[in-house]
Design a protein around this motif. Structure first.
Motif, PDB file in Angstrom:
ATOM      1  N   GLY A   1      43.496 -23.792  28.957  1.00  0.00           N
ATOM      2  CA  GLY A   1      45.069 -24.038  29.496  1.00  0.00           C
ATOM      3  C   GLY A   1      44.974 -25.244  30.334  1.00  0.00           C
ATOM      4  O   GLY A   1      45.689 -26.395  30.062  1.00  0.00           O
TER       5      GLY A   1
ATOM      6  N   GLU B   1      39.707 -26.520  40.451  1.00  0.00           N
ATOM      7  CA  GLU B   1      39.047 -25.375  39.870  1.00  0.00           C
ATOM      8  C   GLU B   1      38.148 -24.960  40.986  1.00  0.00           C
ATOM      9  O   GLU B   1      37.277 -25.485  41.831  1.00  0.00           O
ATOM     10  CB  GLU B   1      38.250 -26.210  38.734  1.00  0.00           C
TER      11      GLU B   1
ATOM     12  N   ASN C   1      33.630 -19.035  35.465  1.00  0.00           N
ATOM     13  CA  ASN C   1      34.035 -19.311  36.772  1.00  0.00           C
ATOM     14  C   ASN C   1      33.192 -20.849  36.980  1.00  0.00           C
ATOM     15  O   ASN C   1      32.442 -20.862  37.550  1.00  0.00           O
ATOM     16  CB  ASN C   1      33.742 -18.332  37.832  1.00  0.00           C
TER      17      ASN C   1
ATOM     18  N   THR D   1      36.273 -20.790  30.865  1.00  0.00           N
ATOM     19  CA  THR D   1      35.520 -19.780  29.980  1.00  0.00           C
ATOM     20  C   THR D   1      35.192 -20.474  28.628  1.00  0.00           C
ATOM     21  O   THR D   1      34.203 -19.959  27.941  1.00  0.00           O
ATOM     22  CB  THR D   1      36.411 -18.476  29.644  1.00  0.00           C
TER      23      THR D   1
ATOM     24  N   SER E   1      32.204 -19.203  22.273  1.00  0.00           N
ATOM     25  CA  SER E   1      31.192 -19.388  21.158  1.00  0.00           C
ATOM     26  C   SER E   1      31.716 -20.485  20.057  1.00  0.00           C
ATOM     27  O   SER E   1      30.879 -20.667  18.982  1.00  0.00           O
ATOM     28  CB  SER E   1      31.438 -18.151  20.215  1.00  0.00           C
TER      29      SER E   1
ATOM     30  N   THR F   1      34.227 -21.013  18.304  1.00  0.00           N
ATOM     31  CA  THR F   1      35.322 -20.780  17.235  1.00  0.00           C
ATOM     32  C   THR F   1      36.663 -21.145  17.487  1.00  0.00           C
ATOM     33  O   THR F   1      37.145 -21.138  18.292  1.00  0.00           O
ATOM     34  CB  THR F   1      35.507 -19.246  16.888  1.00  0.00           C
TER      35      THR F   1
ATOM     36  N   ALA G   1      42.699 -22.302  44.696  1.00  0.00           N
ATOM     37  CA  ALA G   1      44.214 -22.017  45.206  1.00  0.00           C
ATOM     38  C   ALA G   1      44.592 -20.665  45.824  1.00  0.00           C
ATOM     39  O   ALA G   1      44.037 -19.669  45.027  1.00  0.00           O
ATOM     40  CB  ALA G   1      45.049 -22.484  44.156  1.00  0.00           C
TER      41      ALA G   1
ATOM     42  N   GLN H   1      41.307 -20.267  21.850  1.00  0.00           N
ATOM     43  CA  GLN H   1      41.243 -21.174  22.752  1.00  0.00           C
ATOM     44  C   GLN H   1      42.051 -22.219  22.174  1.00  0.00           C
ATOM     45  O   GLN H   1      42.504 -22.898  22.940  1.00  0.00           O
ATOM     46  CB  GLN H   1      39.819 -21.783  22.888  1.00  0.00           C
TER      47      GLN H   1
END
Ligand SMILES: Cc1cc2nc3c(=O)[nH]c(=O)nc-3n(C[C@H](O)[C@H](O)[C@H](O)COP(=O)(O)OP(=O)(O)OC[C@H]3O[C@@H](n4cnc5c(N)ncnc54)[C@H](O)[C@@H]3O)c2cc1C
Ligand code: SF4
Length: 506
Positions: free
Chosen positions: A26, A45, A87, A92, A97, A99, A213, A482
């Protein structure tokens, strides 16, 4: 520019047009789109930037460093289900994988019908899918790289009249090293830290790693900034920051975005924050053959079978290095030792369920949310059917045994024994599951009473606060998420840019 917070002042202040929190599927496309639209963007991050090749294929160390809580995030419920999360810079996606599916149009239309998504049509997503697929280089897995694990399942599936297909993936230089979920050692997979994040940086975004954050600054009902803590290499507080910004985009994922809002006590007039958690629970079957397969060699998730997708059952390839496979097998002591001695003769495939079950995230102590989720009867039946079909596929392909993710049916030796399973009553607690796709905990919709964000992904309660991650999906998506997350994020960014242009005095 990518900076680690440990190289910044201990009390850091800045201003920006937009702050994006989280760098996964995202956050990264959001930072890219806003920066390329001319905004001053800061992406925060919490995790660090990792150099995967330097791990020299040490999967244990990757798991300890890059998976949140070393891979021990778990649901409470029947059964308890691990939900691994990244993390790290790239979120992630660094451990996924690879896909890539577009959002199914049917699912989008159901969301529109059930929740109302004014001004948002499926056609709006198409140009974003095209941008994403180009940017991350999506193409079908090739027979040269999928390896015998996928081809074997495909052989058995075809014999049963099913239609196995190679999976579309974002790994243009894939060499079939088989370690995608431990970060690609060949840097072939274009996860966010290798695609949208460098592109965001090239377009002027500032990316700060090791920055968590914590507090949203709200003035007159509008999001106005963010503050939080810098993290040391040992994940201790090493400094603090405050960033004033006109737009805040929360992209912490479907577990940590609701956690952030619940901790802040914000954007929850609907009472829906953290609720409606779907996870695509998944089971796996492992089959034993007489011949050598070397399933570890090749893309683990290279083929899929979607003949039962309309019933909420998808089959996708999987395999794991021996240390990880061994503790997921239904065996103990000498039995386990004997099974693992035949590691090279094993094959494995996964069963993913579109869940009607739903759970809830609540704010736990410190930085740990609590996740409640139990599998319902309807989804248990989907697993029973899916597991039985996968086992049949393997017997068609010549398996001598199938190891099952079902307590009481640990090892099945032939199709006659499957008949006993067919008649049996299965409880959720009998299932051995994992889940890789949390979503739905800040769902979108027109009605502020039953949804958290509107169709432009702005929260109903706080202006200029947007959520762009898996939490906005209105129900279980049914395919690996994703690309959908990236596309929804670009849709949100496009509308933020339009809004700013309309209001700026030019
Ligand atoms: C093993 C595995 C395999 C998978 N395989 C696939 C696949 O093949 N295809 C597919 O489509 N999907 C796959 N997925 C799922 C996919 O990767 C995720 O759905 C997707 O990355 C979620 O995107 P997101 O932006 O919602 O969250 P994430 O990608 O998890 O990103 C959230 C980021 O926010 C950061 N963050 C959280 N809180 C804070 C805070 N307070 N401050 C700063 N930063 C914070 C986190 O550290 C994290 O980096 C897989 C997942 C796993 C675990
Ligand atoms: S199969 Fe190997 S080379 Fe291909 S993306 Fe996965 S880890 Fe990288």
């Amino acid at each position: 520019m990518i900076l680690d917070s440990n190289n910044l002042e201990k009390d850091f202040h800045a201003t920006a047009d937009a702050v994006v929190i989280g760098s996964g599927a995202g956050g990264a496309p959001m930072a890219y789109k806003l920066a390329s639209g001319g905004l001053k963007v800061i992406l925060l991050e919490e995790g660090k930037k990792f150099d995967i090749p330097s791990y020299k294929r040490n999967s244990w160390k990757v798991m300890r460093d890059i998976y949140r809580d070393s891979g021990t995030v778990l649901t409470l419920g029947a059964p308890s289900i691990p939900i691994p999360l990244g993390n790290a810079l790239g979120g992630t996606t660094i451990i996924n994988s690879g896909t890539c599916f577009r959002t199914p149009e049917k699912v989008f239309n159901e969301w529109k019908k059930d929740f109302g998504l004014s001004g948002f049509e499926y056609s709006h997503l198409i140009p974003h899918f095209e941008t994403i697929e180009k940017m991350i280089g999506v193409s079908d897995a090739t027979d040269e790289t999928v390896g015998s694990n996928n081809l074997l399942f495909a052989k058995g599936a075809k014999k049963l009249g099913l239609h196995p297909k190679p999976l579309p993936r974002n790994a243009p230089g894939c060499k079939g090293a088989g370690l995608c979920v431990f970060g690609c050692p060949n840097e072939a997979k274009t996860s966010m830290e290798r695609s949208f994040i460098p592109a965001a940086s090239d377009n002027g975004a500032t990316i700060i790693t090791s920055a968590r954050a914590e507090k949203l600054i709200v003035k007159n009902g509008k999001a106005r900034g963010i503050s939080g803590s810098f993290r040391s290499p040992e994940n201790k507080k090493s400094g603090k920051f405050t960033i004033e910004a006109k737009n805040i985009i929360l992209s912490c994922g479907a577990i940590y975005s609701p956690f952030f809002l619940l901790k802040n006590g914000l954007a929850n007039k609907s009472g829906q924050v953290g609720k409606n958690l779907h996870i695509h629970p998944a089971a796996k079957v492992v089959a034993l053959f007489e011949e050598t397969i070397n399933a570890w060699s090749g893309i683990p998730q290279g083929y899929y079978v979607d003949d039962y997708a309309s019933e909420g059952i998808m089959f996708e390839g999987f395999f794991l290095p021996p240390a990880f496979l061994s503790f997921t097998l239904p065996a103990f002591g000498m039995d386990l030792k004997n099974f693992m001695a035949d590691y090279s003769k094993m094959a494995g495939f996964g069963i993913m369920v579109t869940d009607s079950s739903h759970g809830r995230v609540i704010a736990g102590i410190d930085n740990s949310p609590m996740i409640f989720y139990s599998v319902n009867k309807a989804d248990t039946e989907k697993f029973k059917k899916g597991i039985e079909i996968a086992a049949r596929v393997y017997f068609e392909a010549g398996a001598i045994k199938v190891l099952m993710p079902l307590n009481g049916f640990d090892v099945i030796n032939n199709t006659d024994e499957l008949k006993i399973l067919h008649e049996a009553k299965i409880k959720p607690s009998h299932l051995e599951l994992s889940a890789f796709h949390p979503m739905g905990t800040c769902r979108m919709g027109d009605n502020p009473k039953n949804s958290v964000v509107n169709s432009f992904l702005e929260t109903h309660d706080i202006k200029n606060l947007f959520i762009a991650d898996a939490s906005v999906f209105s129900s279980s998506l049914g395919v690996n998420p994703q690309v959908s997350i990236m596309a929804f994020s670009l849709w949100c960014a496009e509308n933020i840019l339009k809004k700013i242009k309309n209001f700026s005095p030019s």
